[in-house]
Design an enzyme around this catalytic site. Structure first.
Site, PDB file in Angstrom:
ATOM      1  N   HIS A 246      -8.040   4.050   3.669  1.00 27.57           N
ATOM      2  CA  HIS A 246      -8.164   4.924   4.924  1.00 27.57           C
ATOM      3  C   HIS A 246      -9.387   5.019   5.332  1.00 27.57           C
ATOM      4  CE1 HIS A 246      -4.073   5.808   4.225  1.00 27.57           C
ATOM      5  NE2 HIS A 246      -3.906   6.696   5.361  1.00 27.57           N
TER       6      HIS A 246
ATOM      7  N   ASP B 244       1.075  -1.159  -0.049  1.00 26.34           N
ATOM      8  CA  ASP B 244       0.050  -0.166  -0.092  1.00 26.34           C
ATOM      9  C   ASP B 244       1.107   1.158  -0.020  1.00 26.34           C
ATOM     10  OD1 ASP B 244      -2.491   1.653   0.179  1.00 26.34           O
ATOM     11  OD2 ASP B 244      -1.918   1.874   2.408  1.00 26.34           O
ATOM     12  N   SER B 245       0.205   2.472  -0.322  1.00 32.43           N
ATOM     13  CA  SER B 245       0.865   3.694  -0.256  1.00 32.43           C
ATOM     14  C   SER B 245       1.465   3.773   1.361  1.00 32.43           C
ATOM     15  CB  SER B 245       0.232   4.778  -0.839  1.00 32.43           C
ATOM     16  OG  SER B 245      -0.911   4.747   0.030  1.00 32.43           O
TER      17      SER B 245
ATOM     18  N   CYS C  45     -11.239   3.563  -0.456  1.00 32.63           N
ATOM     19  CA  CYS C  45      -9.906   4.040  -0.154  1.00 32.63           C
ATOM     20  C   CYS C  45      -9.421   3.082   1.081  1.00 32.63           C
ATOM     21  CB  CYS C  45      -9.817   5.484   0.088  1.00 32.63           C
ATOM     22  SG  CYS C  45      -8.369   6.105   0.564  1.00 32.63           S
TER      23      CYS C  45
ATOM     24  N   GLU D 165      -5.406   9.692   9.379  1.00 35.17           N
ATOM     25  CA  GLU D 165      -4.066   9.464   9.576  1.00 35.17           C
ATOM     26  C   GLU D 165      -3.667  10.190  10.903  1.00 35.17           C
ATOM     27  OE1 GLU D 165      -0.693   9.241   7.414  1.00 35.17           O
ATOM     28  OE2 GLU D 165      -1.606   7.793   6.300  1.00 35.17           O
TER      29      GLU D 165
ATOM     30  N   CYS E 267      -3.733  -0.975  -2.002  1.00 38.54           N
ATOM     31  CA  CYS E 267      -4.061   0.441  -2.270  1.00 38.54           C
ATOM     32  C   CYS E 267      -5.076   0.562  -3.251  1.00 38.54           C
ATOM     33  CB  CYS E 267      -2.685   1.226  -2.449  1.00 38.54           C
ATOM     34  SG  CYS E 267      -2.918   2.718  -2.943  1.00 38.54           S
TER      35      CYS E 267
HETATM   36  N1  DGL Z   1      -3.946   3.874   0.149  1.00 35.87           N
HETATM   37  C1  DGL Z   1      -4.636   5.027  -0.909  1.00 35.87           C
HETATM   38  C2  DGL Z   1      -5.971   4.412  -1.503  1.00 35.87           C
HETATM   39  O1  DGL Z   1      -6.437   3.298  -1.039  1.00 35.87           O
HETATM   40  C3  DGL Z   1      -5.138   6.204   0.255  1.00 35.87           C
HETATM   41  C4  DGL Z   1      -3.767   6.836   0.547  1.00 35.87           C
HETATM   42  C5  DGL Z   1      -3.013   7.699  -0.508  1.00 35.87           C
HETATM   43  O2  DGL Z   1      -3.516   8.518  -1.144  1.00 35.87           O
HETATM   44  O3  DGL Z   1      -1.844   7.100  -0.875  1.00 35.87           O
HETATM   45  O4  DGL Z   1      -6.193   4.894  -2.559  1.00 35.87           O
END
Ligand code: DGL
Length: 278
Positions: A192, A13-14, A190, A156, A76
């Site tokens: 988050h 993931d990011s 997403c 976050e 992600c």
């Molecule tokens: N992990 C990203 C997503 O699910 C969210 C956070 C980001 O923008 O990197 O799209």
């Protein structure tokens, strides 16, 4: 040499958000081993161009593949929106899954009216991957997709409930329901957003179903591993979990504990450099 079945599943993931997916994977597949990579040095992906996100995704995937994995999960949503097919081609025959297809299938299954609202990052909304996946799963569905960039920062920061989270949610969501009162499903596109579920529920009321892709993705991974004969069975040692991040193990541990649903400290997080070696 390790048998393929005993190799870990790679998840990237990011950042920390994909730990919501790892959590579901560990619940569904308790015997499996996992290597989770959070590309925290380059977070967020959601505001970057598709070309950059694809390049980062290839580097993250390569880093995991080089450690020896049997399966790759793109946790992600933004990365899933651009990288599933390129990574499948690059790493075939190793199976690769993203979260968008399972999430869309779950959203379509939950919706009676066929009117679905997707909340995601700017990049995911712009790329249209959810809109396409939902149209594929349910051709008569009516989809509206809304970018909710501030939700990532809220999650976050740990401000997941209460007045501020709800005010921002109202700002993003109210108009969707004003424009289409038949929306009965909110698809969280997403990583988050699942931690904001309480605030979202307060804003949308009890009758709209909230769906996220974590559990459906875990079910899809289980089904595919089983079909390919790749499940880790008959092992006495329970599955291990390795956590890696490209920046800030302390922050990763502090914020990530909320997403994983269990506390862990920075000592559990390996700091890694995933830039390609040339
Ligand atoms: N992990 C990203 C997503 O699910 C969210 C956070 C980001 O923008 O990197 O799209």
């Amino acid at each position: 040499m390790s048998q393929p079945n005993s190799l870990p599943i790679g998840v990237f993931d990011s950042g920390v958000g994909g730990l919501t997916v790892l959590r579901a994977l560990r619940q569904r597949l308790p015997a499996e081993q996992f290597i989770y990579l959070g590309d925290t040095a380059r977070l967020p992906y959601g505001t970057k161009s598709g070309a950059s996100v694809l390049r980062y995704s290839i580097q993250a995937a390569e880093f995991l593949v080089n450690q020896g994995i049997k399966y790759l999960v793109i946790a992600c949503n933004t990365a899933s929106s651009v990288a599933v097919e390129p990574l499948r081609q690059r790493f075939a025959p190793m199976p690769v899954i993203g979260v968008i297809e399972p999430g869309s299938i779950a959203g379509c299954a939950a919706s009676k009216s066929g009117h679905i609202a997707v909340l995601a990052t700017e990049g995911t909304v712009r790329g249209g991957a959810y809109q396409r996946a939902i149209a594929h799963a349910k051709p008569d569905a009516r989809v509206v997709a809304q970018a909710c960039s501030l939700f990532v920062a809220l999650a976050e920061e740990g401000w997941t409930e209460g007045a501020i989270a709800e005010a921002i949610a109202h700002r993003y969501i109210d108009e969707l329901f004003r424009n289409d009162p038949l929306i009965d499903t909110l698809l969280l596109g997403c990583t988050h957003f699942p931690v904001l579920a309480t605030a979202l529920r307060a804003v949308i009321g009890p009758s709209v179903t909230i769906v996220d892709s974590a559990e459906t993705t875990a079910n899809a991974v289980h089904a595919e591993l089983s079909e390919l004969g790749l499940l880790r069975t008959g092992e006495r040692v329970p599955g291990r979990m390795i956590l890696q991040a490209t920046d800030g193990p302390e922050r990763f541990a502090r914020v990530g504990s909320l997403f994983l649903g269990e506390a862990f400290d920075a000592g559990r997080v390996e700091l890694v450099d995933i830039s390609p070696t040339r």
